[in-house]
Design a protein around this motif. Structure first.
Motif, PDB file in Angstrom:
ATOM      1  N   LYS A 242       1.047  -0.926  -0.231  1.00  0.00           N
ATOM      2  CA  LYS A 242       0.176   0.136  -0.278  1.00  0.00           C
ATOM      3  C   LYS A 242       0.792   1.559  -0.212  1.00  0.00           C
ATOM      4  CE  LYS A 242      -4.374   2.480   1.780  1.00  0.00           C
ATOM      5  NZ  LYS A 242      -3.731   3.378   1.102  1.00  0.00           N
ATOM      6  N   VAL A 243       1.868   1.652   0.761  1.00  0.00           N
ATOM      7  CA  VAL A 243       2.628   2.680   0.626  1.00  0.00           C
ATOM      8  C   VAL A 243       3.245   3.015  -1.059  1.00  0.00           C
ATOM      9  CG1 VAL A 243       5.316   3.581   1.838  1.00  0.00           C
ATOM     10  CG2 VAL A 243       3.046   2.149   3.613  1.00  0.00           C
ATOM     11  N   LEU A 244       3.371   1.762  -0.952  1.00  0.00           N
ATOM     12  CA  LEU A 244       4.278   1.883  -2.604  1.00  0.00           C
ATOM     13  C   LEU A 244       3.551   2.551  -3.538  1.00  0.00           C
ATOM     14  CD1 LEU A 244       7.416   1.761  -4.458  1.00  0.00           C
ATOM     15  CD2 LEU A 244       6.260  -0.695  -4.660  1.00  0.00           C
ATOM     16  N   ILE A 245       2.492   1.600  -3.048  1.00  0.00           N
ATOM     17  CA  ILE A 245       1.920   2.241  -4.499  1.00  0.00           C
ATOM     18  C   ILE A 245       1.294   3.397  -4.154  1.00  0.00           C
ATOM     19  CG2 ILE A 245      -1.117   2.110  -5.299  1.00  0.00           C
ATOM     20  CD1 ILE A 245      -1.035  -1.172  -4.564  1.00  0.00           C
TER      21      ILE A 245
ATOM     22  N   ILE B   2       3.925   5.475  -5.708  1.00  0.00           N
ATOM     23  CA  ILE B   2       4.360   5.406  -6.710  1.00  0.00           C
ATOM     24  C   ILE B   2       3.589   6.833  -7.660  1.00  0.00           C
ATOM     25  CG2 ILE B   2       4.019   4.389  -9.305  1.00  0.00           C
ATOM     26  CD1 ILE B   2       5.446   2.079  -7.531  1.00  0.00           C
ATOM     27  N   ALA B   3       1.672   6.737  -7.001  1.00  0.00           N
ATOM     28  CA  ALA B   3       0.368   7.407  -7.266  1.00  0.00           C
ATOM     29  C   ALA B   3       1.049   8.880  -7.704  1.00  0.00           C
ATOM     30  CB  ALA B   3      -0.233   6.681  -6.734  1.00  0.00           C
ATOM     31  N   ASP B   4       1.448   9.218  -6.093  1.00  0.00           N
ATOM     32  CA  ASP B   4       1.583  10.334  -6.009  1.00  0.00           C
ATOM     33  C   ASP B   4       2.389  11.023  -7.416  1.00  0.00           C
ATOM     34  OD1 ASP B   4       2.857  12.752  -3.791  1.00  0.00           O
ATOM     35  OD2 ASP B   4       1.263  12.545  -4.728  1.00  0.00           O
ATOM     36  N   THR B   5       3.986  10.408  -7.643  1.00  0.00           N
ATOM     37  CA  THR B   5       4.362  11.044  -7.781  1.00  0.00           C
ATOM     38  C   THR B   5       4.059  11.292  -9.492  1.00  0.00           C
ATOM     39  OG1 THR B   5       6.513   9.232  -6.930  1.00  0.00           O
ATOM     40  CG2 THR B   5       7.222  10.470  -8.462  1.00  0.00           C
ATOM     41  N   LEU B   6       3.476   9.889  -9.780  1.00  0.00           N
ATOM     42  CA  LEU B   6       3.205   9.944 -11.620  1.00  0.00           C
ATOM     43  C   LEU B   6       1.885  10.419 -11.258  1.00  0.00           C
ATOM     44  CD1 LEU B   6       4.549   6.407 -12.868  1.00  0.00           C
ATOM     45  CD2 LEU B   6       5.402   8.616 -12.863  1.00  0.00           C
ATOM     46  N   LYS B   7       0.998  11.132 -10.508  1.00  0.00           N
ATOM     47  CA  LYS B   7      -0.388  11.808 -10.434  1.00  0.00           C
ATOM     48  C   LYS B   7      -0.750  12.196 -11.564  1.00  0.00           C
ATOM     49  CE  LYS B   7      -0.240  15.863  -7.590  1.00  0.00           C
ATOM     50  NZ  LYS B   7       1.303  15.718  -6.644  1.00  0.00           N
ATOM     51  N   ASN B   8       0.177  12.234 -12.897  1.00  0.00           N
ATOM     52  CA  ASN B   8      -0.615  14.146 -13.693  1.00  0.00           C
ATOM     53  C   ASN B   8      -0.543  12.561 -14.845  1.00  0.00           C
ATOM     54  OD1 ASN B   8      -0.713  16.141 -12.457  1.00  0.00           O
ATOM     55  ND2 ASN B   8       1.483  16.605 -12.740  1.00  0.00           N
ATOM     56  N   GLN B   9       0.312  11.159 -15.110  1.00  0.00           N
ATOM     57  CA  GLN B   9      -0.176  10.649 -15.835  1.00  0.00           C
ATOM     58  C   GLN B   9      -1.489   9.982 -15.861  1.00  0.00           C
ATOM     59  OE1 GLN B   9       3.892  10.707 -15.487  1.00  0.00           O
ATOM     60  NE2 GLN B   9       4.654  11.569 -17.369  1.00  0.00           N
ATOM     61  N   ILE B  10      -0.479   9.114 -14.615  1.00  0.00           N
ATOM     62  CA  ILE B  10      -1.691   7.797 -14.277  1.00  0.00           C
ATOM     63  C   ILE B  10      -2.765   7.966 -13.427  1.00  0.00           C
ATOM     64  CG2 ILE B  10      -0.998   5.592 -12.922  1.00  0.00           C
ATOM     65  CD1 ILE B  10       0.668   5.939 -15.419  1.00  0.00           C
ATOM     66  N   PHE B  11      -3.623   7.347 -13.485  1.00  0.00           N
ATOM     67  CA  PHE B  11      -5.490   7.829 -12.507  1.00  0.00           C
ATOM     68  C   PHE B  11      -4.600   6.944 -11.275  1.00  0.00           C
ATOM     69  CE2 PHE B  11      -9.545   7.831 -12.370  1.00  0.00           C
ATOM     70  CZ  PHE B  11      -9.795   6.816 -11.879  1.00  0.00           C
ATOM     71  N   LYS B  12      -4.673   5.331 -11.515  1.00  0.00           N
ATOM     72  CA  LYS B  12      -4.498   4.721 -10.080  1.00  0.00           C
ATOM     73  C   LYS B  12      -3.469   4.236 -10.315  1.00  0.00           C
ATOM     74  CE  LYS B  12      -8.552   2.066 -10.875  1.00  0.00           C
ATOM     75  NZ  LYS B  12      -9.693   1.331  -9.967  1.00  0.00           N
ATOM     76  N   VAL B  13      -3.093   3.599  -9.325  1.00  0.00           N
ATOM     77  CA  VAL B  13      -1.388   2.233  -9.240  1.00  0.00           C
ATOM     78  C   VAL B  13      -2.335   0.906  -8.981  1.00  0.00           C
ATOM     79  CG1 VAL B  13       0.663   1.909  -8.581  1.00  0.00           C
ATOM     80  CG2 VAL B  13      -0.031   3.369  -9.082  1.00  0.00           C
ATOM     81  N   GLU B  14      -2.374  -0.239  -9.298  1.00  0.00           N
ATOM     82  CA  GLU B  14      -2.952  -1.354  -8.809  1.00  0.00           C
ATOM     83  C   GLU B  14      -1.788  -2.569  -8.557  1.00  0.00           C
ATOM     84  OE1 GLU B  14      -7.572  -1.347  -9.918  1.00  0.00           O
ATOM     85  OE2 GLU B  14      -5.840  -2.542 -11.247  1.00  0.00           O
ATOM     86  N   ILE B  15      -1.658  -3.551  -8.327  1.00  0.00           N
ATOM     87  CA  ILE B  15      -0.862  -4.495  -8.188  1.00  0.00           C
ATOM     88  C   ILE B  15      -1.651  -5.589  -9.107  1.00  0.00           C
ATOM     89  CG2 ILE B  15      -0.214  -6.649  -6.897  1.00  0.00           C
ATOM     90  CD1 ILE B  15       0.947  -4.449  -5.592  1.00  0.00           C
ATOM     91  N   SER B  16      -0.700  -5.711 -10.386  1.00  0.00           N
ATOM     92  CA  SER B  16      -1.267  -6.642 -11.209  1.00  0.00           C
ATOM     93  C   SER B  16      -1.297  -8.014 -10.754  1.00  0.00           C
ATOM     94  CB  SER B  16       0.329  -6.860 -12.385  1.00  0.00           C
ATOM     95  OG  SER B  16      -0.799  -6.816 -13.585  1.00  0.00           O
ATOM     96  N   ARG B  17      -2.652  -8.771 -11.639  1.00  0.00           N
ATOM     97  CA  ARG B  17      -2.658  -9.997 -11.636  1.00  0.00           C
ATOM     98  C   ARG B  17      -1.913 -10.723 -13.519  1.00  0.00           C
ATOM     99  NH1 ARG B  17      -8.958  -9.682 -10.237  1.00  0.00           N
ATOM    100  NH2 ARG B  17      -8.465 -10.438  -8.420  1.00  0.00           N
TER     101      ARG B  17
END
Lengths: 725, 189
Positions: A650-653, A656-671
């Protein structure tokens, strides 16, 4: 005494007058009777076709022909003196065209005859169509026919029709100063195709093919609303036009006289001409007559032979004495020129399919399409029931290239109503994605004299169109299934076959493309457009499409994909990208590779839009592996692990989300990732990366581009070393 | 004097209106909350497909019936029968109509399609319907899909047997949009 002299003079005068009158009348009668036939001997000015020529074969007596020697059909230089001649320059493209034609080493020169016959038939169709609403259009000349003849003395081949003819303006427009839109495009196509002259008709400039065989062409023409004009040219940069000083000898129609080149004089040979014309005129609805010399040979006693010599029924009678001096008989050779009707048969599409040979279908296709090769497939469809119609549909072996669509003569389907050609440029009859087919449709149920707009709205026409589209798609489906069955049967045979030679043969056969495969390869872009555009027939079309997949580098159908699906697989997966190689390496594919679940690779720009419009196939929905969530059945263990990982990261996510907040909508764990550290996914309902790329190519406005950019999700691979650290 | 009359009316009105409203409980309705699939999908969401099918069947039946009444001459059986080109055209136009009178509403927390031909059971006294957006295209595509699947001839034949027959042709049957299996799935959702 004076009175007597007067009477004598009057008597003589009247005699002379009478004789002159007789001669004129007699000449008129000759004109009336002999018209065209004698004209083709280069001897008459009379173009009165057909008032007398009711019978299929017409005999012209030698005497009548002799009289025609005085009257000229081909204009003499002396007559031209009285004409006011305009000399005009060809438009540059036309000159270029003529250069290419004149200098071409083209072997299939007989394309010229097909073109001229086709033009003649078109002219007749036009006047017949006009006559439907205006009967008086046929007043000058009621007969609708084409006559072909050869003048061996002057090396002239002539083709005459009683069609609509051309006004002076038409002549100038059509034959020279204003290059038709087809000309430059034909030149382009020629340079690309390496000089395939056979395309010429498709560009509306077939007339110029006359210069393949002639060094001078003279056109005489008479339109109802103008006088008779003459056009002539010798394939240099100019042509001349003048009013025919002999007057309106044609009544109505056009006569094209080809002054043949030296190496083309074999065309004047009767048999050669007959074979050539027969090949093309089978499919023309109007009677085509060929002036043909028949030779009758008889063995008779010398005395009787002598009597025969003067038989007026023949053009010439020759007595050939026998070589055997003891023989009492001689050989008599009687020659007569007759008009021979060459196309007695009904148009091919009105005949029963059972009677027609594949050769005939092929020849008709060549005449119809202007192609010199064979069609991939044809459908002869006789529809019965409330709406009846007959049609022949051909699938050509070559598709019109994307550029050609603009300027190729748009006669995809010729529409006939009760054998009258109503529209041969009926682009809207079939949907756009079917525009590659060529054919003929003949229906008795349509109204004849309506405008094209009214016709297009016509309910019956729409119904016919729907039925034809369905029929074509059904035939394609059947071809596909047959092809599949054949391949499977061949595979079985190969397995059983022990003989190496035979096995090789069978393998070669197996590797040959089936008819369906050939059709699909040529026209898949059209079919995929249809998948996108045609809401009504989409479910039929999608069954015909073939795609490459992760596990199959040779395209397979969706049927095959579904057959090979894993038994708990709920979706048909697909990925879109610029090429097969590119897609084989995308990170989103990894879980599918691992689980051996096949994925469709969509590499053409129209693929993804098409698939997105398909709701489901065989009960299965489509799912892009590049968008939204991928979910598989997870075991309890797996579910627990997932929960744990989510908490851990959760912390890592968040970082990352904060750093890339202008380019990325959200960050998720991949399946879906196995080896790669991360991947970018589009949202479920947004545009995929590929779609976005394509749309950006078509839009220049920066604002619009921003508006279209979908929201992106960054998926991280919890198992990847980088992430763990 | 002049002022008092309007004033009197105003007072009367002011007394009347609250009195009128005061007798009834306030009615409320909320617009349906559409999820992502309902908003963005290119296709009709699965749980609304039965409704969509019924709407399509209704429109087809209605347009065919209207066209039949326009026929002046019934055939020998006393039945008015449309010719192939006419019913093909009618069905084509049924699908290409504008569908703006159909939309989605939420009743008892279940989202349903609503519009002509779709009412079933007691109607709530007030409800909010969301129309436009993707719904007309989805309905049009659904309609054309069924038209392509079954064909005009089969559809007209079913129509001639009655409105119920047409609906069961399009929507019933084991694979149909309104089959038992589908309603079971809906409950799961």
């Amino acid at each position: 005494m004076k009175l007597k002299t007067l009477y004598t003079y009057l008597f003589v005068a009247s005699f002379l007058l009478y004789d002159w009158a007789q001669h004129s009348v007699h000449v008129l009668c000759e004109e009336v009777v002999n018209g065209n036939e004698a004209a083709d001997l280069g001897n008459t000015t009379n173009r009165n076709l057909g008032t007398d020529l009711n019978t299929e074969e017409n005999t012209v007596t030698s005497e009548e022909i002799k009289k025609e020697d005085d009257l000229l059909a081909e204009i003499e230089e002396s007559e031209k003196e009285s004409a006011i001649i305009e000399n005009l320059q060809y438009q540059t493209e036309v000159t270029r065209l003529m250069d290419i034609i004149v200098n071409s080493l083209y072997t299939h020169k007989d394309v010229f005859l097909r073109e001229l016959i086709s033009n003649a038939a078109d002219a007749l169709e036009k006047i017949r169509f006009i006559a439907v609403s205006d009967e008086s259009a046929l007043d000058e000349e009621k007969k609708l026919e084409i006559r072909i003849s050869a003048n061996k003395n002057k090396n002239i081949l002539s083709i005459t029709d009683t069609g609509v003819g051309m006004t002076k303006d038409d002549l100038i427009t059509n034959l020279g100063t204003i290059a038709k839109s087809g000309t430059s495009n034909f030149l382009e196509a020629i340079s690309k195709s390496g000089g395939d002259m056979s395309l010429i008709g498709q560009f509306g400039v077939g007339f110029y093919s006359a210069f393949l065989v002639a060094d001078k062409v003279v056109v005489y023409t008479k339109h109802n609303s103008d006088d008779q004009y003459v056009w002539e040219s010798t394939a240099d940069a100019k042509f001349s036009i003048y009013k025919d000083p002999r007057g309106n000898t044609l009544k109505r129609g056009t006569r094209i006289s080809l002054h043949l080149k030296e190496d083309a004089t074999n065309l004047l040979n009767d048999k050669k001409l007959m074979d050539l014309v027969a090949k093309y005129c089978q499919f023309i609805q109007y009677p085509i007559y060929l002036l043909h010399e028949t030779v009758y040979t008889e063995e008779v006693i010398a005395d009787i032979a002598k009597e025969m010599e003067n038989d007026k029924n023949y053009d010439s009678v020759k007595i050939i004495p026998s070589e055997d001096p003891n023989k009492k008989t001689v050989t008599v050779e009687k020659r007569v020129k007759k008009w021979k009707l060459l196309n007695e048969q009904k148009p091919i599409w009105l005949r029963s399919p059972k009677e027609i040979t594949p050769e005939e279908y092929k020849n008709f296709f060549q005449v119809l399409s202007g192609f010199n090769d064979e069609p991939l497939h044809y459908i002869h469809f006789v529809a019965e029931g409330e709406i009846e119609f007959k049609c022949i549909i051909y699938i050509p072996s070559r598709s019109p290239s994307s550029n050609d669509q603009l300027f190729v003569k748009q006669n995809f389907i010729k529409l006939y109503v009760r054998r009258v050609l109503v529209a041969d440029e009926f682009v809207e009859f079939l949907p756009r994605y079917m525009s590659f087919v060529k054919g003929v449709v003949d229906s008795d149920d349509l109204p004849l004299n309506v405008s094209r707009e009214q016709l297009q709205q016509n309910k019956i026409l729409k119904t016919i169109s729907k039925r034809i589209v369905r029929k074509i798609l059904d035939v394609f489906r059947k071809l596909y299934l047959d092809g599949k069955k054949n391949k499977e049967a061949l595979k079985e045979q190969i397995e059983k076959e022990e003989d190496e030679e035979k096995k090789k043969e069978l393998v070669t056969k197996l590797n040959e493309a089936s008819t369906y495969k050939k059709i699909y390869t040529e026209y898949k872009k059209y079919l995929k457009s249809g998948c996108y555009e045609d809401d009504l027939n989409r479910s039929k079309i999608v069954k015909l499409l073939l795609f490459k997949t992760m596990l199959h580098s040779k395209s397979i159908s969706l049927d095959t994909y579904v057959e090979n699906m894993q038994h708990d697989q709920k979706f048909i997966y697909y990925a879109s990208g610029e090429s097969y190689n590119y897609l084989s390496k995308i990170p989103q594919l990894q879980i599918f590779k691992k689980k051996n679940i096949d994925v469709l690779f969509l590499t053409e720009s129209v693929d993804e839009p098409c698939i997105q419009r398909v709701q489901e196939y065989d009960g299965k929905k489509f799912k892009s592996i590049q968008k939204g969530e991928i979910s598989f059945e997870l075991t309890e263990q797996e579910k627990e692990k997932e929960e744990k990982v989510k908490k851990m990261y959760k912390v890592l996510i968040d970082v990352i989300a904060d750093t890339l907040k202008n380019q990325i909508f959200k960050v998720e764990i991949s399946r879906r990732l196995v080896d790669a550290p991360c991947a970018v996914i589009s949202t479920e309902w947004g545009l995929s990366g590929q779609m976005e790329k394509l749309m950006k190519m078509n839009v220049n406005n920066a604002e619009q581009i921003r508006a279209m950019s979908g929201q992106k999700i960054l998926e991280i691979n919890a198992d990847h070393p980088i992430m763990i650290d | 004097m002049r002022l008092s009359l309007p004033l009197l009316l105003l007072l009367l009105g002011a007394w009347a209106i609250p009195g009128g409203l005061g007798d009834r409980a306030p009615l409320t309705a909320t617009a349906p909350q559409l999820d992502d699939e309902e908003m963005y999908s290119a296709h009709m969401p699965a749980h609304l497909r039965c409704d969509a099918c019924r709407a399509v069947a209704y429109q087809m039946w209605q347009n065919l019936a209207k066209a039949e009444t326009k026929l002046h001459t019934p055939n020998f059986g006393g039945r008015r029968e449309l010719s192939e080109s006419v019913y093909t055209d009618v069905l084509d136009r049924s699908c290409s109509r504008n569908w703006q009178d159909y939309g989605v509403r939420e009743v008892d927390q279940v989202k349903r399609l609503t519009g002509p031909g779709l009412s079933e059971g007691p109607e709530p006294s007030i409800s909010v319907m969301v129309t436009g957006g993707p719904w007309p295209t989805r309905l049009s595509r659904t309609c054309l899909h069924y038209l392509g699947e079954f064909g005009e001839d089969q559809i007209y034949e079913a129509h001639q047997q009655g409105q119920g027959a047409l609906e069961s042709l399009l929507c019933g049957g084991p694979q149909g949009a309104c089959s038992e299996k589908v309603s079971a799935t809906r409950e799961e959702l």
